[in-house]
Design a protein around this motif. Structure first.
Motif, PDB file in Angstrom:
ATOM      1  N   GLU A   1      44.440  35.878  36.954  1.00 35.66           N
ATOM      2  CA  GLU A   1      44.375  36.191  38.220  1.00 35.66           C
ATOM      3  C   GLU A   1      44.633  37.937  38.544  1.00 35.66           C
ATOM      4  O   GLU A   1      44.002  38.453  39.169  1.00 35.66           O
ATOM      5  CB  GLU A   1      45.152  35.440  39.140  1.00 35.66           C
ATOM      6  CG  GLU A   1      44.564  34.118  39.732  1.00 35.66           C
ATOM      7  CD  GLU A   1      44.900  33.089  38.581  1.00 35.66           C
ATOM      8  OE1 GLU A   1      45.594  33.117  37.719  1.00 35.66           O
ATOM      9  OE2 GLU A   1      44.216  32.011  38.945  1.00 35.66           O
ATOM     10  N   GLY A   2      45.829  38.109  37.852  1.00 30.69           N
ATOM     11  CA  GLY A   2      46.358  39.366  38.070  1.00 30.69           C
ATOM     12  C   GLY A   2      45.437  40.595  37.345  1.00 30.69           C
ATOM     13  O   GLY A   2      45.311  41.714  37.997  1.00 30.69           O
ATOM     14  N   GLU A   3      44.731  40.147  36.233  1.00 28.00           N
ATOM     15  CA  GLU A   3      43.628  41.115  35.975  1.00 28.00           C
ATOM     16  C   GLU A   3      42.561  41.407  36.474  1.00 28.00           C
ATOM     17  O   GLU A   3      42.195  42.528  36.447  1.00 28.00           O
ATOM     18  CB  GLU A   3      43.376  40.507  34.232  1.00 28.00           C
ATOM     19  CG  GLU A   3      42.651  41.470  33.311  1.00 28.00           C
ATOM     20  CD  GLU A   3      41.909  40.914  32.327  1.00 28.00           C
ATOM     21  OE1 GLU A   3      41.419  39.738  32.487  1.00 28.00           O
ATOM     22  OE2 GLU A   3      41.783  41.273  31.291  1.00 28.00           O
ATOM     23  N   LYS A   4      42.039  40.218  37.290  1.00 25.37           N
ATOM     24  CA  LYS A   4      41.121  40.516  38.177  1.00 25.37           C
ATOM     25  C   LYS A   4      41.534  41.547  39.283  1.00 25.37           C
ATOM     26  O   LYS A   4      40.525  42.130  39.562  1.00 25.37           O
ATOM     27  CB  LYS A   4      40.598  39.051  39.015  1.00 25.37           C
ATOM     28  CG  LYS A   4      40.100  38.322  37.972  1.00 25.37           C
ATOM     29  CD  LYS A   4      39.636  36.632  38.574  1.00 25.37           C
ATOM     30  CE  LYS A   4      38.975  35.908  37.511  1.00 25.37           C
ATOM     31  NZ  LYS A   4      38.979  34.579  37.987  1.00 25.37           N
TER      32      LYS A   4
ATOM     33  N   GLU B   1      48.722  42.850  42.549  1.00 28.63           N
ATOM     34  CA  GLU B   1      48.554  42.541  41.082  1.00 28.63           C
ATOM     35  C   GLU B   1      49.723  42.134  40.193  1.00 28.63           C
ATOM     36  O   GLU B   1      49.774  41.217  39.502  1.00 28.63           O
ATOM     37  CB  GLU B   1      48.013  43.699  40.553  1.00 28.63           C
ATOM     38  CG  GLU B   1      47.683  43.868  38.943  1.00 28.63           C
ATOM     39  CD  GLU B   1      47.571  45.539  38.404  1.00 28.63           C
ATOM     40  OE1 GLU B   1      46.798  46.020  39.308  1.00 28.63           O
ATOM     41  OE2 GLU B   1      47.914  45.732  37.508  1.00 28.63           O
ATOM     42  N   ILE B   2      50.799  42.693  40.604  1.00 30.88           N
ATOM     43  CA  ILE B   2      52.194  42.460  39.677  1.00 30.88           C
ATOM     44  C   ILE B   2      52.659  41.016  40.136  1.00 30.88           C
ATOM     45  O   ILE B   2      52.922  40.351  39.389  1.00 30.88           O
ATOM     46  CB  ILE B   2      53.166  43.610  39.784  1.00 30.88           C
ATOM     47  CG1 ILE B   2      52.783  44.832  39.404  1.00 30.88           C
ATOM     48  CG2 ILE B   2      54.520  43.053  39.303  1.00 30.88           C
ATOM     49  CD1 ILE B   2      53.728  46.144  39.714  1.00 30.88           C
ATOM     50  N   ALA B   3      52.512  40.833  41.537  1.00 31.20           N
ATOM     51  CA  ALA B   3      52.982  39.628  41.890  1.00 31.20           C
ATOM     52  C   ALA B   3      52.170  38.282  41.384  1.00 31.20           C
ATOM     53  O   ALA B   3      52.690  37.273  41.092  1.00 31.20           O
ATOM     54  CB  ALA B   3      52.785  39.411  43.324  1.00 31.20           C
TER      55      ALA B   3
ATOM     56  N   ARG C   1      39.585  45.286  39.877  1.00 28.98           N
ATOM     57  CA  ARG C   1      39.018  45.932  41.230  1.00 28.98           C
ATOM     58  C   ARG C   1      39.928  47.137  41.762  1.00 28.98           C
ATOM     59  O   ARG C   1      39.237  47.928  42.299  1.00 28.98           O
ATOM     60  CB  ARG C   1      39.212  44.663  42.200  1.00 28.98           C
ATOM     61  CG  ARG C   1      37.981  44.757  43.229  1.00 28.98           C
ATOM     62  CD  ARG C   1      37.815  43.614  43.738  1.00 28.98           C
ATOM     63  NE  ARG C   1      37.279  43.784  45.329  1.00 28.98           N
ATOM     64  CZ  ARG C   1      35.822  43.732  45.152  1.00 28.98           C
ATOM     65  NH1 ARG C   1      35.040  43.762  44.294  1.00 28.98           N
ATOM     66  NH2 ARG C   1      35.137  43.964  46.491  1.00 28.98           N
ATOM     67  N   ARG C   2      41.322  47.005  41.414  1.00 26.80           N
ATOM     68  CA  ARG C   2      42.014  48.157  41.691  1.00 26.80           C
ATOM     69  C   ARG C   2      41.513  49.480  41.100  1.00 26.80           C
ATOM     70  O   ARG C   2      41.497  50.495  41.680  1.00 26.80           O
ATOM     71  CB  ARG C   2      43.441  47.980  41.712  1.00 26.80           C
ATOM     72  CG  ARG C   2      44.390  49.010  42.129  1.00 26.80           C
ATOM     73  CD  ARG C   2      45.873  48.640  41.975  1.00 26.80           C
ATOM     74  NE  ARG C   2      46.191  48.442  40.425  1.00 26.80           N
ATOM     75  CZ  ARG C   2      46.435  49.529  39.740  1.00 26.80           C
ATOM     76  NH1 ARG C   2      46.537  50.587  40.092  1.00 26.80           N
ATOM     77  NH2 ARG C   2      46.777  49.170  38.419  1.00 26.80           N
TER      78      ARG C   2
ATOM     79  N   GLY D   1      43.821  49.133  49.400  1.00 27.68           N
ATOM     80  CA  GLY D   1      44.159  50.368  48.850  1.00 27.68           C
ATOM     81  C   GLY D   1      44.894  50.288  47.439  1.00 27.68           C
ATOM     82  O   GLY D   1      45.243  49.033  47.133  1.00 27.68           O
ATOM     83  N   ASP D   2      45.164  51.264  46.852  1.00 25.87           N
ATOM     84  CA  ASP D   2      45.851  51.065  45.390  1.00 25.87           C
ATOM     85  C   ASP D   2      47.313  50.600  45.588  1.00 25.87           C
ATOM     86  O   ASP D   2      47.515  49.634  44.460  1.00 25.87           O
ATOM     87  CB  ASP D   2      45.754  52.547  44.809  1.00 25.87           C
ATOM     88  CG  ASP D   2      46.244  52.649  43.351  1.00 25.87           C
ATOM     89  OD1 ASP D   2      45.270  52.095  42.672  1.00 25.87           O
ATOM     90  OD2 ASP D   2      47.274  52.895  42.941  1.00 25.87           O
TER      91      ASP D   2
END
Ligand code: SF4
Length: 288
Positions: free
Chosen positions: A70-73, A94-96, A77-78, A86-87
Motif C-alpha cells: 500500500e505504502g509503495e502505491k 505513505e509512511i503511516a 503517485r506522490r 500534495g507532497d
C-alpha cells in the motif's frame, strides 16, 4: 503518572517548563531513572521508528494476503506529483501505511501507543523532519510530548481497541501525533493539549472491527487517516482554533463512548466491517 492534561498546562504555566520536560520528569520519578537515561531511551525509540520506515519492503504480504504494497502505491503517485493532497500530506500517508502494513507483515515496529496504531506518530514525525530543520533532540522531545498525551489518555480512558474501540488506538495515536507536531512548531502546553483534543474529537466513536480479527483491515488504512487528522488538528491549533470542549473532557467523553460501545465493535471481529458479508467471507477463507 500524569492523569490530566490540565495538570501539565498548570505546571507549565507555574514553572515555565515545556510540556515535554514535565512529562519526562514525571516519567523519571515514576520509573526511578535519571533524565539523561530517559532521554537516550526515547532517542532509541525514535531511531526504531525511523528504522521501521527504512526497512519497509513493498514485496511483503501479510499471512492472510490482505495487506502489502500500500505504502509503495502512495509513494509512486506522490513522486509522480499526482496526489490531490500534495507532497507533504502524501508523505505522511505513505509512511503511516508503510509502518502499518509492516506491522501486519510481522516486521519490527514501535507500538505508539499500540501495534495497531503504530504508523501514526512516526508518520508525522519523520515527514516533518524531512521537511523542516528540526534537530534530533527536538524530535525526541516531541516524542515525550506524544508519550505524555498517550499516558494521560491511558490513565483517564483506554489505549486498547478491546476496551474502547479504535478511537482508543488510532484516536489516541492521532492525539499524540497532533500534540507532538504542535510542540515542534512552537505551541505551548495549552496549544499542545488543544491539538490533542481536536484530533481525538475527530475520531470519537471509531469502532474496532478487524476483519478476521487481524490487525490488517481496516487497521492499516486507519493509520493514514489518523496521521493526516493529526496534521490538520495541529494546523488548526497553530492557526488559533480552539476545542470548545476542554481536552480532559474530550478524553472522558471517549471513555464514556467506549464503555457504551457494543462488544461486537470492540476488537471481537464480530461487528462493523468484520460483520459485513465480505468480512465474514474473508474470515471463513482465512480459517480454511
Ligand atoms: S480496528 Fe481495532 S485492531 Fe485495528 S487499529 Fe483499530 S483498534 Fe486496532
Amino acid at each position: 503518572m500524569l492523569d490530566a492534561l490540565a495538570t501539565v498546562i498548570e505546571t507549565a504555566e507555574k514553572t515555565g517548563k515545556p510540556f515535554w520536560q514535565i512529562v519526562e520528569e514525571d516519567s523519571c520519578q515514576e520509573n526511578a531513572v535519571e533524565p539523561a537515561e530517559s532521554f537516550e531511551a526515547m532517542r532509541a525509540t525514535l531511531k526504531a521508528m525511523s528504522d521501521s520506515v527504512a526497512d519497509y519492503d513493498a514485496s511483503r504480504r501479510s499471512a492472510s494476503g490482505l495487506v502489502g504494497g500500500e505504502g509503495e502505491k502512495i509513494e509512486a503517485r506522490r513522486k509522480a506529483g499526482r496526489l490531490i493532497c500534495g507532497d507533504f500530506v502524501g508523505r505522511v500517508m505513505e509512511i503511516a501505511l508503510k509502518i502499518g502494513e509492516s506491522n501486519a507483515c510481522m516486521r519490527r515496529i514501535v507500538a505508539a501507543p499500540t501495534a495497531g496504531s503504530c504508523g501514526v506518530v512516526p508518520a508525522v514525525l519523520i515527514a516533518v523532519s524531512e521537511k523542516e530543520d528540526f534537530s534530533e533532540d527536538e524530535l525526541v522531545q516531541a516524542l515525550f510530548v506524544a508519550g505524555g498525551i498517550g499516558g494521560v489518555i491511558g490513565e483517564r480512558a483506554f489505549l486498547a481497541g478491546a476496551a474502547g474501540g479504535c478511537q482508543a488506538e488510532i484516536g489516541a495515536a492521532s492525539a499524540m501525533a497532533a500534540g507532538a507536531l504542535t510542540a515542534l512548531y512552537g505551541g505551548d502546553a495549552a496549544m499542545i493539549a488543544n491539538a490533542a483534543a481536536l484530533a481525538l474529537k475527530g475520531l470519537l466513536g471509531l469502532s474496532c472491527d478487524p476483519v478476521a480479527g487481524l490487525v490488517e483491515v481496516p487497521c492499516v488504512k486507519r493509520n493514514a487517516l489518523g496521521a493526516v487528522n493529526a496534521v490538520t488538528s495541529a494546523d488548526m491549533t497553530l492557526a488559533g482554533i480552539k476545542s470548545q470542549i476542554p481536552p480532559d473532557e474530550v478524553i472522558d467523553a471517549m471513555r464514556t463512548i467506549g464503555r457504551n460501545m457494543d462488544p461486537d465493535i470492540k476488537e471481537t471481529g464480530v461487528g462493523g466491517l468484520a460483520g459485513t458479508e465480505t468480512g465474514k467471507a474473508i474470515s471463513q477463507r482465512i480459517k480454511l
